[in-house]
Scaffold this active site. Sequence first.
Site, mmCIF file in Angstrom:
data_model
loop_
_atom_site.group_PDB
_atom_site.id
_atom_site.type_symbol
_atom_site.label_atom_id
_atom_site.label_comp_id
_atom_site.label_asym_id
_atom_site.label_seq_id
_atom_site.Cartn_x
_atom_site.Cartn_y
_atom_site.Cartn_z
ATOM 1 N N SER A 1 2.857 -0.361 6.031
ATOM 2 C CA SER A 1 3.999 -0.080 6.904
ATOM 3 C C SER A 1 5.001 -1.234 6.913
ATOM 4 O O SER A 1 6.208 -0.991 7.003
ATOM 5 C CB SER A 1 3.518 0.258 8.311
ATOM 6 O OG SER A 1 2.543 -0.658 8.742
ATOM 7 N N ASP B 1 -6.417 -6.572 4.312
ATOM 8 C CA ASP B 1 -5.818 -5.233 4.334
ATOM 9 C C ASP B 1 -5.841 -4.660 5.748
ATOM 10 O O ASP B 1 -6.918 -4.420 6.313
ATOM 11 C CB ASP B 1 -6.613 -4.329 3.381
ATOM 12 C CG ASP B 1 -6.011 -2.951 3.226
ATOM 13 O OD1 ASP B 1 -4.932 -2.699 3.786
ATOM 14 O OD2 ASP B 1 -6.635 -2.129 2.526
ATOM 15 N N MET C 1 -11.252 -6.048 5.389
ATOM 16 C CA MET C 1 -10.449 -5.120 6.201
ATOM 17 C C MET C 1 -10.106 -5.800 7.519
ATOM 18 O O MET C 1 -10.999 -6.289 8.226
ATOM 19 C CB MET C 1 -11.217 -3.827 6.489
ATOM 20 C CG MET C 1 -11.451 -2.916 5.294
ATOM 21 S SD MET C 1 -9.985 -2.487 4.348
ATOM 22 C CE MET C 1 -8.973 -1.635 5.572
ATOM 23 N N ASP D 1 -4.709 3.573 -1.786
ATOM 24 C CA ASP D 1 -5.759 3.884 -0.818
ATOM 25 C C ASP D 1 -6.324 5.281 -1.044
ATOM 26 O O ASP D 1 -5.640 6.275 -0.807
ATOM 27 C CB ASP D 1 -5.196 3.784 0.604
ATOM 28 C CG ASP D 1 -4.957 2.340 1.016
ATOM 29 O OD1 ASP D 1 -5.904 1.542 0.916
ATOM 30 O OD2 ASP D 1 -3.829 2.017 1.416
ATOM 31 N N MET E 1 -12.144 4.380 -0.415
ATOM 32 C CA MET E 1 -12.780 4.593 0.899
ATOM 33 C C MET E 1 -13.433 5.968 0.829
ATOM 34 O O MET E 1 -12.975 6.938 1.451
ATOM 35 C CB MET E 1 -11.709 4.530 2.006
ATOM 36 C CG MET E 1 -11.243 3.098 2.281
ATOM 37 S SD MET E 1 -9.656 3.029 3.148
ATOM 38 C CE MET E 1 -8.541 3.115 1.765
ATOM 39 N N SER F 1 0.854 -1.194 0.000
ATOM 40 C CA SER F 1 0.000 0.000 0.000
ATOM 41 C C SER F 1 0.887 1.240 0.000
ATOM 42 O O SER F 1 1.658 1.454 0.940
ATOM 43 C CB SER F 1 -0.882 0.007 1.252
ATOM 44 O OG SER F 1 -1.320 1.329 1.487
ATOM 45 N N MET G 1 -8.961 8.046 0.059
ATOM 46 C CA MET G 1 -9.774 8.423 1.233
ATOM 47 C C MET G 1 -10.279 9.849 1.065
ATOM 48 O O MET G 1 -9.540 10.723 0.602
ATOM 49 C CB MET G 1 -8.938 8.338 2.510
ATOM 50 C CG MET G 1 -8.275 6.976 2.707
ATOM 51 S SD MET G 1 -7.428 6.894 4.293
ATOM 52 C CE MET G 1 -6.589 5.316 4.165
ATOM 53 N N PHE H 1 -6.300 4.661 8.208
ATOM 54 C CA PHE H 1 -4.893 4.932 8.504
ATOM 55 C C PHE H 1 -4.042 3.676 8.328
ATOM 56 O O PHE H 1 -4.533 2.568 8.536
ATOM 57 C CB PHE H 1 -4.740 5.432 9.955
ATOM 58 C CG PHE H 1 -5.567 6.660 10.221
ATOM 59 C CD1 PHE H 1 -5.093 7.924 9.885
ATOM 60 C CD2 PHE H 1 -6.843 6.543 10.764
ATOM 61 C CE1 PHE H 1 -5.878 9.052 10.102
ATOM 62 C CE2 PHE H 1 -7.638 7.662 10.984
ATOM 63 C CZ PHE H 1 -7.152 8.926 10.647
ATOM 64 N N HIS I 1 -1.191 -1.274 -4.320
ATOM 65 C CA HIS I 1 -2.449 -0.969 -3.629
ATOM 66 C C HIS I 1 -2.529 0.535 -3.381
ATOM 67 O O HIS I 1 -1.637 1.121 -2.773
ATOM 68 C CB HIS I 1 -2.499 -1.745 -2.315
ATOM 69 C CG HIS I 1 -3.786 -1.638 -1.571
ATOM 70 N ND1 HIS I 1 -4.909 -2.391 -1.878
ATOM 71 C CD2 HIS I 1 -4.151 -0.841 -0.535
ATOM 72 C CE1 HIS I 1 -5.891 -2.083 -1.051
ATOM 73 N NE2 HIS I 1 -5.464 -1.128 -0.227
ATOM 74 N N HIS J 1 -8.354 1.002 -3.876
ATOM 75 C CA HIS J 1 -9.272 0.771 -2.749
ATOM 76 C C HIS J 1 -9.963 2.085 -2.431
ATOM 77 O O HIS J 1 -9.360 2.984 -1.845
ATOM 78 C CB HIS J 1 -8.422 0.248 -1.569
ATOM 79 C CG HIS J 1 -9.161 0.066 -0.290
ATOM 80 N ND1 HIS J 1 -8.512 -0.134 0.913
ATOM 81 C CD2 HIS J 1 -10.494 0.041 0.011
ATOM 82 C CE1 HIS J 1 -9.401 -0.270 1.884
ATOM 83 N NE2 HIS J 1 -10.615 -0.156 1.369
HETATM 84 O O1 LIG Z 1 -6.726 0.609 3.524
HETATM 85 C C1 LIG Z 1 -5.861 0.881 4.320
HETATM 86 C C2 LIG Z 1 -6.196 1.679 5.552
HETATM 87 O O2 LIG Z 1 -7.503 2.050 5.511
HETATM 88 C C3 LIG Z 1 -4.423 0.479 4.063
HETATM 89 O O3 LIG Z 1 -4.365 -0.249 2.858
HETATM 90 C C4 LIG Z 1 -3.812 -0.329 5.189
HETATM 91 O O4 LIG Z 1 -3.995 0.233 6.428
HETATM 92 C C5 LIG Z 1 -2.350 -0.614 4.925
HETATM 93 O O5 LIG Z 1 -1.511 -0.166 5.922
HETATM 94 P P1 LIG Z 1 -0.785 -1.116 7.013
HETATM 95 O O6 LIG Z 1 -0.271 -2.327 6.278
HETATM 96 O O7 LIG Z 1 0.299 -0.246 7.545
HETATM 97 O O8 LIG Z 1 -1.828 -1.490 8.034
HETATM 98 FE FE LIG Z 2 -6.329 -0.322 1.592
#
Ligand SMILES: O=C(CO)[C@H](O)[C@H](O)COP(=O)(O)O
Ligand SMILES: [Fe+2]
Length: 217
Positions: free
Chosen positions: A197, A174, A136, A34, A67, A7, A36, A142, A32, A65
């Site tokens: 991360s 995810d 999820m 994200d 959101m 991501s 938002m 975040f 990926h 993705h």
């Molecule tokens: O959709 C997401 C958050 O809404 C991200 O894809 C996800 O949080 C990835 O980050 P990490 O691997 O650090 O948790």
């Molecule tokens: Fe995501």
Amino acid sequence: MTKIAPSILSADFAKLGEEIKDIEKGGAEYVHVDVMDGHFVPNITIGPLIVDAIKPHTNLPLDVHLMIENPDQYIAQFASAGADIISVHQEACPHLHRTIQLIKSEGVKAGVVINPATPVEMIKPVLADVDLVLLMTVNPGFGGQKFIESVVPKIKEVASLRGENGYHFEIEVDGGVKEGTANTCVEAGADVLVAGSAVFNKEDRGEAIQALLASRV
Ligand SMILES: O=C(CO)[C@H](O)[C@H](O)COP(=O)(O)O
Ligand SMILES: [Fe+2]
């Protein structure tokens, strides 16, 4: 074979092109993205402009993705910007079947996403129509959050439904996926691991991807 979808939320946005080349070299299979909007989730990230900007820098499919509230309004823009898979949240789509058809009518793959507190029951009516089911494993908004273990039975449930009915979608997870939780997800039936991360907080992105793959038993 398990796929890793880094991501870019946790990437260095000042050098996104380079970051994406690094993960491609390192063995990633999707990028990926994200998106938002500050309404569906509290955070604001990126839009079609960035998808368009990164497209020429990679041959990997862009796994977008969404959101956002009212995703129907933006699906065409993301498709023409270069998205290969567009996933929408069940919680954001009052006419989910129509939204899935809209994504497919743009010539891209369609995914459906559910939050940790949403039961699999809510997406059963569209499982025959989607290319991707995204579960999820954190509450969206975040990167860097803790993996929610109670989602694991839902991964198993979706995998069983696929087996029983001969569906063809991939199962993606995810949030909070790292060495330790990656294996739990794969054992439960996940095909694609999103990792933000766990990939971008390490100096060597390729090594981080390989470590995730190696952490599976
Ligand atoms: O959709 C997401 C958050 O809404 C991200 O894809 C996800 O949080 C990835 O980050 P990490 O691997 O650090 O948790
Ligand atoms: Fe995501």
